[in-house]
Design a protein around this motif. Structure first.
Motif, PDB file in Angstrom:
ATOM      1  N   ALA A  25       5.205  -8.562  18.222  1.00  0.00           N
ATOM      2  CA  ALA A  25       4.591  -7.307  17.769  1.00  0.00           C
ATOM      3  C   ALA A  25       5.493  -6.600  16.764  1.00  0.00           C
ATOM      4  O   ALA A  25       5.006  -6.048  15.767  1.00  0.00           O
ATOM      5  N   LEU A  26       6.788  -6.611  16.991  1.00  0.00           N
ATOM      6  CA  LEU A  26       7.704  -5.950  16.061  1.00  0.00           C
ATOM      7  C   LEU A  26       7.792  -6.688  14.733  1.00  0.00           C
ATOM      8  O   LEU A  26       7.967  -6.066  13.677  1.00  0.00           O
ATOM      9  N   ARG A  27       7.668  -8.012  14.765  1.00  0.00           N
ATOM     10  CA  ARG A  27       7.719  -8.784  13.518  1.00  0.00           C
ATOM     11  C   ARG A  27       6.447  -8.640  12.701  1.00  0.00           C
ATOM     12  O   ARG A  27       6.422  -8.957  11.510  1.00  0.00           O
ATOM     13  N   ALA A  28       5.376  -8.163  13.311  1.00  0.00           N
ATOM     14  CA  ALA A  28       4.102  -8.026  12.599  1.00  0.00           C
ATOM     15  C   ALA A  28       4.115  -6.853  11.625  1.00  0.00           C
ATOM     16  O   ALA A  28       3.354  -6.849  10.659  1.00  0.00           O
ATOM     17  N   PHE A  29       4.967  -5.866  11.876  1.00  0.00           N
ATOM     18  CA  PHE A  29       5.032  -4.699  10.999  1.00  0.00           C
ATOM     19  C   PHE A  29       6.015  -4.952   9.866  1.00  0.00           C
ATOM     20  O   PHE A  29       7.051  -5.579  10.074  1.00  0.00           O
ATOM     21  N   PRO A  30       5.733  -4.453   8.664  1.00  0.00           N
ATOM     22  CA  PRO A  30       6.660  -4.651   7.545  1.00  0.00           C
ATOM     23  C   PRO A  30       7.926  -3.820   7.743  1.00  0.00           C
ATOM     24  O   PRO A  30       7.936  -2.817   8.450  1.00  0.00           O
ATOM     25  N   SER A  31       8.983  -4.244   7.084  1.00  0.00           N
ATOM     26  CA  SER A  31      10.242  -3.525   7.195  1.00  0.00           C
ATOM     27  C   SER A  31      10.169  -2.206   6.417  1.00  0.00           C
ATOM     28  O   SER A  31       9.290  -1.987   5.587  1.00  0.00           O
ATOM     29  N   VAL A  32      11.112  -1.336   6.674  1.00  0.00           N
ATOM     30  CA  VAL A  32      11.155  -0.026   6.018  1.00  0.00           C
ATOM     31  C   VAL A  32      11.391  -0.199   4.520  1.00  0.00           C
ATOM     32  O   VAL A  32      10.786   0.500   3.706  1.00  0.00           O
ATOM     33  N   GLU A  33      12.248  -1.143   4.158  1.00  0.00           N
ATOM     34  CA  GLU A  33      12.525  -1.372   2.738  1.00  0.00           C
ATOM     35  C   GLU A  33      11.265  -1.838   1.997  1.00  0.00           C
ATOM     36  O   GLU A  33      11.023  -1.442   0.860  1.00  0.00           O
ATOM     37  N   THR A  34      10.465  -2.659   2.640  1.00  0.00           N
ATOM     38  CA  THR A  34       9.224  -3.120   2.032  1.00  0.00           C
ATOM     39  C   THR A  34       8.251  -1.970   1.843  1.00  0.00           C
ATOM     40  O   THR A  34       7.596  -1.860   0.794  1.00  0.00           O
ATOM     41  N   MET A  35       8.158  -1.106   2.818  1.00  0.00           N
ATOM     42  CA  MET A  35       7.241   0.031   2.713  1.00  0.00           C
ATOM     43  C   MET A  35       7.688   0.997   1.625  1.00  0.00           C
ATOM     44  O   MET A  35       6.863   1.518   0.865  1.00  0.00           O
ATOM     45  N   ILE A  36       8.987   1.238   1.498  1.00  0.00           N
ATOM     46  CA  ILE A  36       9.505   2.129   0.451  1.00  0.00           C
ATOM     47  C   ILE A  36       9.257   1.517  -0.922  1.00  0.00           C
ATOM     48  O   ILE A  36       8.857   2.210  -1.861  1.00  0.00           O
ATOM     49  N   ALA A  37       9.473   0.224  -1.056  1.00  0.00           N
ATOM     50  CA  ALA A  37       9.260  -0.445  -2.342  1.00  0.00           C
ATOM     51  C   ALA A  37       7.788  -0.404  -2.746  1.00  0.00           C
ATOM     52  O   ALA A  37       7.473  -0.308  -3.934  1.00  0.00           O
ATOM     53  N   ARG A  38       6.885  -0.442  -1.792  1.00  0.00           N
ATOM     54  CA  ARG A  38       5.457  -0.347  -2.122  1.00  0.00           C
ATOM     55  C   ARG A  38       5.117   1.007  -2.711  1.00  0.00           C
ATOM     56  O   ARG A  38       4.305   1.116  -3.625  1.00  0.00           O
ATOM     57  N   TYR A  39       5.719   2.036  -2.207  1.00  0.00           N
ATOM     58  CA  TYR A  39       5.433   3.378  -2.705  1.00  0.00           C
ATOM     59  C   TYR A  39       6.125   3.652  -4.035  1.00  0.00           C
ATOM     60  O   TYR A  39       5.724   4.541  -4.766  1.00  0.00           O
ATOM     61  N   GLN A  40       7.158   2.918  -4.364  1.00  0.00           N
ATOM     62  CA  GLN A  40       7.863   3.108  -5.621  1.00  0.00           C
ATOM     63  C   GLN A  40       7.326   2.192  -6.715  1.00  0.00           C
ATOM     64  O   GLN A  40       7.900   2.111  -7.791  1.00  0.00           O
ATOM     65  N   ASP A  41       6.233   1.504  -6.470  1.00  0.00           N
ATOM     66  CA  ASP A  41       5.572   0.606  -7.426  1.00  0.00           C
ATOM     67  C   ASP A  41       6.495  -0.481  -7.946  1.00  0.00           C
ATOM     68  O   ASP A  41       6.439  -0.878  -9.101  1.00  0.00           O
ATOM     69  N   GLU A  42       7.367  -0.967  -7.093  1.00  0.00           N
ATOM     70  CA  GLU A  42       8.203  -2.093  -7.461  1.00  0.00           C
ATOM     71  C   GLU A  42       7.505  -3.382  -7.036  1.00  0.00           C
ATOM     72  O   GLU A  42       6.641  -3.378  -6.169  1.00  0.00           O
ATOM     73  N   PHE A  43       7.920  -4.459  -7.667  1.00  0.00           N
ATOM     74  CA  PHE A  43       7.368  -5.758  -7.277  1.00  0.00           C
ATOM     75  C   PHE A  43       7.967  -6.144  -5.932  1.00  0.00           C
ATOM     76  O   PHE A  43       9.178  -6.211  -5.769  1.00  0.00           O
ATOM     77  N   VAL A  44       7.088  -6.391  -4.987  1.00  0.00           N
ATOM     78  CA  VAL A  44       7.530  -6.738  -3.649  1.00  0.00           C
ATOM     79  C   VAL A  44       7.148  -8.178  -3.360  1.00  0.00           C
ATOM     80  O   VAL A  44       5.989  -8.558  -3.462  1.00  0.00           O
ATOM     81  N   VAL A  45       8.144  -8.954  -3.039  1.00  0.00           N
ATOM     82  CA  VAL A  45       7.888 -10.336  -2.648  1.00  0.00           C
ATOM     83  C   VAL A  45       7.377 -10.317  -1.213  1.00  0.00           C
ATOM     84  O   VAL A  45       8.021  -9.747  -0.337  1.00  0.00           O
ATOM     85  N   PRO A  46       6.205 -10.888  -0.976  1.00  0.00           N
ATOM     86  CA  PRO A  46       5.696 -10.873   0.393  1.00  0.00           C
ATOM     87  C   PRO A  46       6.620 -11.643   1.331  1.00  0.00           C
ATOM     88  O   PRO A  46       7.147 -12.692   0.975  1.00  0.00           O
ATOM     89  N   GLU A  47       6.817 -11.072   2.494  1.00  0.00           N
ATOM     90  CA  GLU A  47       7.700 -11.693   3.468  1.00  0.00           C
ATOM     91  C   GLU A  47       6.971 -12.860   4.129  1.00  0.00           C
ATOM     92  O   GLU A  47       5.931 -12.686   4.732  1.00  0.00           O
ATOM     93  N   ALA A  48       7.515 -14.035   3.948  1.00  0.00           N
ATOM     94  CA  ALA A  48       6.902 -15.231   4.534  1.00  0.00           C
ATOM     95  C   ALA A  48       7.433 -15.394   5.956  1.00  0.00           C
ATOM     96  O   ALA A  48       8.579 -15.767   6.159  1.00  0.00           O
ATOM     97  N   ARG A  49       6.583 -15.087   6.897  1.00  0.00           N
ATOM     98  CA  ARG A  49       6.981 -15.225   8.300  1.00  0.00           C
ATOM     99  C   ARG A  49       5.963 -16.093   9.010  1.00  0.00           C
ATOM    100  O   ARG A  49       4.763 -15.898   8.869  1.00  0.00           O
TER     101      ARG A  49
END
Length: 77
Positions: A25-49
């Motif tokens: 369940a904890l791995r299903a949620f994105p990390s904080v850094e990923t969420m911040i990068a989404r709001y800053q309109d940076e290119f985010v590499v999807p986390e392959a899990r």
């Protein structure tokens, strides 16, 4: 004695299964850094899990815990 082994073994296996499900369940949620990068309109590499193997292990541990507990409670004292 045999019934206690199955009963307590089932309880311990159930706790291990619970830890595995919480980890999934904890791995299903994105990390904080990923969420911040989404709001800053940076290119985010999807986390392959891959959750497939851990999910199968958690399901098997849950099934074993249920089976052990059922056997432990079914054996008369």
């Amino acid at each position: 004695m045999l019934d206690e082994g199955f009963t307590y073994g089932g309880l311990l296996m159930g706790l291990a299964a619970l830890v595995l499900w919480i980890r999934l369940a904890l791995r299903a949620f994105p990390s904080v850094e990923t969420m911040i990068a989404r709001y800053q309109d940076e290119f985010v590499v999807p986390e392959a899990r891959s959750h497939g193997e851990l999910g199968r292990i958690a399901a098997c541990a849950t099934a074993m815990a249920l089976t052990f507990s059922a056997i432990g409670y079914a054996i008369p004292d």
